[in-house]
Design an enzyme around this catalytic site. Structure first.
Site, PDB file in Angstrom:
ATOM      1  N   ASP A  75      38.473  30.447  27.312  1.00 31.08           N
ATOM      2  CA  ASP A  75      39.054  29.159  27.658  1.00 31.08           C
ATOM      3  C   ASP A  75      40.546  29.310  27.916  1.00 31.08           C
ATOM      4  O   ASP A  75      41.206  30.192  27.371  1.00 31.08           O
ATOM      5  CB  ASP A  75      38.776  28.113  26.579  1.00 31.08           C
ATOM      6  CG  ASP A  75      39.415  28.441  25.241  1.00 31.08           C
ATOM      7  OD1 ASP A  75      39.363  29.601  24.825  1.00 31.08           O
ATOM      8  OD2 ASP A  75      39.975  27.516  24.604  1.00 31.08           O
ATOM      9  N   GLU A 137      39.442  28.354  21.791  1.00 31.72           N
ATOM     10  CA  GLU A 137      40.646  28.845  21.123  1.00 31.72           C
ATOM     11  C   GLU A 137      41.859  27.997  21.453  1.00 31.72           C
ATOM     12  O   GLU A 137      42.714  27.761  20.589  1.00 31.72           O
ATOM     13  CB  GLU A 137      40.904  30.305  21.523  1.00 31.72           C
ATOM     14  CG  GLU A 137      41.844  31.050  20.582  1.00 31.72           C
ATOM     15  CD  GLU A 137      43.319  30.903  20.939  1.00 31.72           C
ATOM     16  OE1 GLU A 137      44.169  31.323  20.117  1.00 31.72           O
ATOM     17  OE2 GLU A 137      43.632  30.377  22.036  1.00 31.72           O
TER      18      GLU A 137
END
Length: 383
Positions: A75, A137
């Site tokens: 991500d 994250e």
């Protein structure tokens, strides 16, 4: 394997937190031919809970010890205003020796370099290798690494050691290894008073005055002077709010917010008690809300850290600094299960417009990671 094409494929996946964007499929396509068994893990809120479901990936090859895990995330943060970019944030354009795009540094480049490093080594390695790749994250981190680690423990996949591929290098590749991180907690204080006319303060109880005294208690002296591996802890007042539109009214409540970055001399529990003590000392009527995003942790220098240092010396020709500075990372979750350290690219452009990584540095990082794998699994380098 050249890591560049893999990185370009990953950048072209618009995996802005928590969207998967096709990135995990790209990784599966690269890992399965290398002998990895891949498991998609989807975690999300219970019925009525907050947040969005997150796609994660666990991949493992082999079943023996030592088990070395690489942890990373696909991500990325949003690209922001397109006008600030000179290229498509998800185009993976090559320009003047750089590969451009969101995630090039943080941290799709690290993942691509690690997989290319595995491909460069013999298939039959001692022990086993795994990858823990999350899509959460850069977000709240509720349904990413922490949940995958729980699943790994339940299914017999707890690693013996872990490397997180965050971009830790400052100026030269390999110049910094993170062996710990400070803890981080937020606190919201509400001090209650008695509202009244400012001309008759004896008939009121001004919560602003009491809150100011509390904040003075908390900030007048440093929390500590640091420790062997950590810089001093810090307490920062990030907001003071009364919300009083009148000039002649003593308000009924005053609020403040704090952020505390703390070293291994403290815990969130001990700091919470210190906040209560300061409030009690001023005889405040108050409410205190505390949230901790991670406790401090340290992987003390030993065989694991020594092997990392030796690998950096061999592959990058630099003497790495062992460091615990900066913000938090998903290593804070991994530290509950096994020794963990962070080592990755130079992070000069992460989260910026025109994020990029030099192609030659990407390839050098892959060679560095190959040296790390050999060192941690005890593989002799072929002459």
């Amino acid at each position: 394997m050249d890591p560049l094409p893999l990185l370009q494929d990953l950048i072209r996946c618009p995996s802005v937190t928590p969207a998967e964007g096709g990135a995990l499929g790209v990784l599966e396509a690269a890992l399965v031919p290398l002998g990895f068994t891949c498991t998609r893990l989807r975690f999300g809120p219970a019925e009525g809970g907050k947040g969005e479901a997150v796609e994660n990936l666990f991949a493992r090859r082999g079943s023996g010890a030592p088990h070395l895990c690489f942890a990373g995330h696909t991500d990325v943060v949003p690209p922001g205003d397109p006008a600030l970019w000179t290229t498509d944030p998800f185009g993976a354009e090559l320009r003047d020796g750089l590969v451009m795009g969101r995630g090039a540094t943080d941290m799709k480049g690290g993942i691509a370099a690690w997989i290319a490093a595995i491909a460069s080594l013999p298939r039959e390695l001692p022990g086993s290798l795994s990858l823990l790749i999350t899509g959460d994250e850069e977000g709240p981190a509720h349904y990413g690494t922490v949940k995958v680690l729980e699943w790994m423990a339940e299914h017999g996949h707890t690693p013996d050691m872990c490397l997180v591929g965050e971009p830790t290098s400052r100026a030269v590749l390999g110049d910094t290894i993170k062996i710990g991180r400070r803890g981080s907690m937020n606190a919201a204080i509400t001090v209650q008073g008695t509202q009244g006319h400012s001309a008759y303060p004896q008939r009121a109880d001004n919560p602003v005055h009491r809150l100011v005294r509390v904040l003075h208690r908390l900030t007048a002296q440093p929390l500590d002077e640091g420790s062997e591996w950590f810089e001093p802890s810090t307490l920062q007042v990030t907001s003071v709010d009364v919300g009083n539109p009148a000039t002649n009214v003593i308000p009924g409540a005053a609020r403040a917010r704090l952020n505390i970055r703390f070293n291994d001399r403290h815990s969130s529990a001990s700091l919470t008690e210190a906040l209560h003590a300061a409030l009690r000392a001023e005889e405040a009527r108050y409410a205190l809300e505390v949230s901790c995003s991670g406790e401090s942790f340290l992987t003390a220098p030993g065989p694991f850290v020594a092997a990392l240092v030796a690998a950096v010396r061999e592959a990058a020709g630099v003497e790495p600094r062992l460091d615990t500075g900066g913000g938090t990372s998903d290593a804070r979750f991994v530290a509950r299960y096994c020794p963990v350290a962070e080592l990755g690219a130079v992070g000069a452009t992460m989260h910026k417009a025109d994020e990029s990584t030099p192609v030659e540095e990407l390839r050098q990082l892959s060679r560095l990671y190959a040296a790390v794998i050999r060192a941690l699994l005890g593989v002799e380098r072929a002459v």
